[in-house]
Design an enzyme around this catalytic site. Structure first.
Site, PDB file in Angstrom:
ATOM      1  N   ASP A 231       0.878  -1.162   0.000  1.00 56.44           N
ATOM      2  CA  ASP A 231       0.000   0.000   0.000  1.00 56.44           C
ATOM      3  C   ASP A 231       0.924   1.223   0.000  1.00 56.44           C
ATOM      4  OD1 ASP A 231      -2.029   1.803   0.069  1.00 56.44           O
ATOM      5  OD2 ASP A 231      -3.047   0.957   1.812  1.00 56.44           O
ATOM      6  N   TRP A 232       0.391   2.338  -0.420  1.00 54.07           N
ATOM      7  CA  TRP A 232       1.235   3.523  -0.673  1.00 54.07           C
ATOM      8  C   TRP A 232       1.984   3.983   0.581  1.00 54.07           C
ATOM      9  CZ3 TRP A 232      -0.243   1.480  -4.672  1.00 54.07           C
ATOM     10  CH2 TRP A 232      -0.044   2.012  -5.929  1.00 54.07           C
TER      11      TRP A 232
END
Ligand code: BGC
Length: 821
Positions: A231-232
């Site tokens: 995830d970012w």
């Protein structure tokens, strides 16, 4: 086994290979033109493409290219129609391909452990089977365009606050049966080509470096051979995550490739591990480019997609109450009131935000709705600010009407990524207006817009409630179609609506204010708890009314599944969602009373009867045995329930199963509350018995009273306990600013700070900087917070100068190389 892209890999230097495992920027992967490796584009999102052309962010701040905004996943799950989900996915994927997106970051499919989770609007259900089936439909649709879906967030990312450092503590069986089954279905049946690892830790290990999750379960048990992306900003240990098959860090940082090269050169990591991961990554990049992006049409049919969004919204709206007020009587004078009438609430906030191609609002559509409309009024401020003027205007209008249609709901800053809700209430100004209109003695129809469960204390004060959830850009028309009777509602709730938040089993442990979040209620998510503990709810899981009625008859149970008949006993055509639940009592395993194992949506003309078959599958009778560490089937005579909701069971039967004869996994005497379903305030000893080990300590590791050694995973809020005043100042100032902004009414900015900063760990400062803040510079800042002020600053600036010099040299070399060409 020979790698698929070995020839290409052979042409790459170690540096080039390592460069691939971290993004080029916020949304793209690295291209290596020399050997023809293109850059792939990743883009949100789950209910509409959010491709940003200019400024990039993961918080929904900067605009994106217009795309169709479909209803969110929470809404679509109420359709109980994976084929409809596939149709949505097909169009979503086409729009992505048209916009040259290789990997679409969705659908989101975490479990709704608590109705407070700020991101529930992006997720399907509290039930893993329904969520998995819906997600698989989306994935099939998206990938039919040759691009890749990316199911997320794998796994147990069920609380938003502190999501980047929170450790989800749960037992293996709950993990498998409740929190992983939906992903399993998306992988095995949907065949998703990508999966996004979650930010959080699971039982002490970050999801993106969790060997048990990513290797043992995902690759070895489920046979997944696709891409795992962080995830970012969620990369913790870049080398460890690579060993676990996490091929891509997003957004890109120069640090991960450097760390991997260092580890290989030091003999700590075998180069073949990098090659294997690069091979998988290349496969997704090259195939989605060749079969998706390069073959995409030039444009999509904006009108057809809008129409389809309308159909999805119609199929997903849930009629919660109707004493005959709906469909609206064309003779009666109807007043339309509510802020959401003017500006619809149709999607959530955060990374999933879509810039819609068009946007229906109910007020503009009223002239053509075919009803006797006496007028419309805003009635209240959607953000809760009291306005006597709006209230009065609405009351004057209501006085002229026979029926008042009240558009109520939650505003867009209440349900947002990165935050959790504080309660399940609607704003007071909305409730007061409802009460006052009620005192006029008018018929009241409530149209709700909210992305998840809310408390509905006013149920007895109104004549009808239509819950539209967050129904996308064409939702306003869809709602009017239902109100006016052009469409018969058929949606059913994919989550339970409790009477009060306190009734939910997880509310003893949600939200967590420590570094761990304990899933003490285990299987007691949603209806599984309410049903077994016999707790009254406002609206049960699977519930939804229609303008017609249905009768169920003639259940036959065989080893293949269930067969029965449904008859439309009313006067209009309608659709019924029939649900199959299975239970076993007594059982050697601790179980809910019933669990959803299948469903069917059937359309019937008035008076028509149809035969329905719901097949059993590999999930119908299985349970995860923590002793054998396998899926097993208990021998027994199972209860089979067919119903219109989990509470409204219409047909019952039984079926004998031989079972796999595994040893009983539990000492039930040690788990008395789990056995009876009394899942509130589970004592420590019992939770430990279920976990099979001590409960991990979630307290902050103070070295003396309220003082913490700052490290990479210390969050901004935790900096308040730093040794040095400067850290404490930052740690206190930002949350203070959030409070001030909220007091001033600037909730948007306050939320942005919470989403982007308050829960951000130190490492995130660097992970989101696209190379602007290198980890070694961060080390300097950490030294400062830990009391080495001058030494830390010196280190910070020294490292900064070093990287500046390197960048300059690289730029020069590149210039010389291009001049030489
Ligand atoms: C979200 C993801 C999203 C990513 C990129 C993250 O903050 O958790 O769901 O795909 O940002 O925008």
């Amino acid at each position: 086994m020979k790698r698929k892209h070995q020839d290409l890999i052979d042409k790459l230097t170690l540096k080039e290979k390592a460069s691939l495992i971290s993004g080029k920027d916020f949304w793209q992967t690295v291209n290596i033109d020399r050997v023809g490796i293109p850059s792939a584009f990743l883009s949100d999102g789950p209910h509409g493409v959010r491709r940003q052309a200019a400024a990039a962010d993961h918080l929904g701040l900067n605009a994106s290219i217009p795309a169709t905004c479909y209803p969110t996943a929470a809404t679509m799950a109420n359709s109980w129609d994976p084929e409809l989900g596939e149709g949505l996915g097909q169009r979503l994927g086409q729009e992505a391909a048209v916009q040259k997106v290789n990997i679409l970051l969705g659908p989101g499919m975490n479990m709704k452990r608590s109705p407070l989770c700020g991101r529930n609007f992006e997720y399907f259900s509290e039930d893993p089977y329904l969520a998995g089936k819906m997600a698989a439909g989306y994935v099939r649709g998206i990938q039919s365009n040759g691009i890749s879906a990316c199911v997320k967030h794998f796994a147990c990312n069920d609380q938003e606050e502190n999501r980047m450092t929170l450790d989800s503590i749960l037992d293996e069986r709950t993990f498998r049966e409740i929190y992983l089954t939906a992903f399993e279905i998306a992988v095995k049946e949907g065949k998703t080509r990508s999966i996004m690892s979650a930010y959080n830790l699971i039982n002490g290990v970050y999801a993106n470096e969790n060997e048990h999750l990513l290797v043992d379960i995902l690759r070895n048990e489920w046979g997944f051979d696709g891409l795992v992306v962080t995830d970012w900003g969620g990369n913790n240990d870049g080398v460890l995550s690579l060993k676990c098959g996490n091929q891509l860090e997003m957004p890109g940082t120069p640090d991960r490739p450097e760390e991997v090269i260092k580890a290989i050169e030091a003999g700590e990591l075998d180069e073949s591990v990098l090659d294997d991961n690069v091979d998988t990554l290349l496969d997704v990049i090259l195939s989605t480019m060749e079969n998706g992006v390069n073959k995409a049409p030039e444009k999509f049919d904006v009108d057809e997609h809008h129409q389809f969004a309308e159909k999805c919204a119609e199929e997903s709206a849930v009629l919660l109450k109707n004493d005959g007020a709906l469909p609206l009587n064309k003779e009666k004078k109807v007043a339309f009131i509510g802020h959401f009438l003017y500006l619809p609430r149709y999607q959530g906030a955060g990374s999933s935000i879509v810039n819609p191609t068009k946007l229906d609002d109910a007020r503009s559509l009223l002239p053509n709705c075919g009803l006797n409309v006496v007028g419309c009024a805003k009635g209240f401020d959607r953000y809760g600010k009291k306005s006597n003027k709006l209230h009065k205007e609405a009351m004057n209008l209501a006085a002229k009407a026979d029926t008042v249609v009240l558009y109520l709901g939650l505003d867009e800053v209440t349900e947002a990524e990165g935050l959790d809700r504080e309660n399940l209430h609607l704003e007071n100004n909305q409730l007061e207006l409802l009460k006052d209109i009620k005192s006029l003695g008018k018929e009241i129809v409530v149209v709700l817009s909210a992305g998840s469960a809310i408390e509905i204390p006013f149920v007895d004060d109104v004549n009808a409630i239509l819950h539209c959830y967050l129904n996308g850009q064409a939702g306003a028309q869809a709602a009017l179609n239902i109100l006016s009777g052009r469409v018969n509602p058929s949606g059913k709730l994919s989550e339970t609506f409790p009477i009060a938040l306190e009734d939910v089993a997880s509310s003893d442990n949600f939200p967590s204010k420590t570094r761990t979040i304990e899933y003490r209620e285990a299987y007691g998510i949603g209806y599984r708890y309410f049903d077994k503990a016999n707790v009254k709810v406002r609206f049960p899981f699977g519930f939804g009314l229609s303008y017609t009625t249905f009768e169920y008859a003639n259940l036959k149970v065989s080893q293949d599944g269930v067969d029965f008949e449904i008859k439309n006993t009313g006067n209009v055509k309608g659709k019924e969602i029939a649900q199959l639940y299975i239970g076993l009592e007594p059982s050697c395993v601790i179980r809910p009373l019933k669990e959803l194992k299948g469903f069917a949506k059937v359309e019937l003309e008035p008076g028509e009867t149809k035969k329905v078959h719901i097949a059993f599958d590999d999930k119908t009778f299985r349970y995860f045995n923590v002793k054998t560490n396998k899926w097993e089937v208990e021998k027994g005579n199972y209860d089979v329930y067919v119903g219109a909701s989990v509470e409204d069971i219409r047909l019952r039967g039984n079926i004998e199963q031989a079972g796999t004869n595994a040893e009983a996994p539990y000492d039930k005497a040690a788990l008395p509350n789990y056995a009876t379903g009394s899942l509130r305030n589970i004592p420590d000893a019992e939770f430990e018995a279920l976990l099979g080990h001590e409960i991990p300590n979630g307290a902050l590791p103070f070295y003396k009273k309220n003082r913490l050694v700052v490290e990479y995973n210390t969050t901004v809020t935790e900096l308040r306990y730093a040794k040095r005043w400067i850290g404490r100042l930052v740690g206190k100032a930002i949350p203070w600013l959030v409070r001030v902004l909220r007091k001033m009414g600037n909730r948007v900015l306050a939320n942005t700070l919470v989403m982007g900063l308050v829960h951000q760990p130190m490492r995130g400062w660097s992970r989101f900087s696209l190379g602007g803040l290198r980890v070694s510079q961060l080390d300097g800042l950490i030294m400062v917070f830990n009391g080495h002020f001058f030494k830390g600053l010196h280190h910070f600036f020294k490292e900064g100068r070093k990287y500046k010099k390197i960048a300059k040299a690289e730029k020069k070399a590149a210039k010389e190389a291009s001049a030489a060409k």
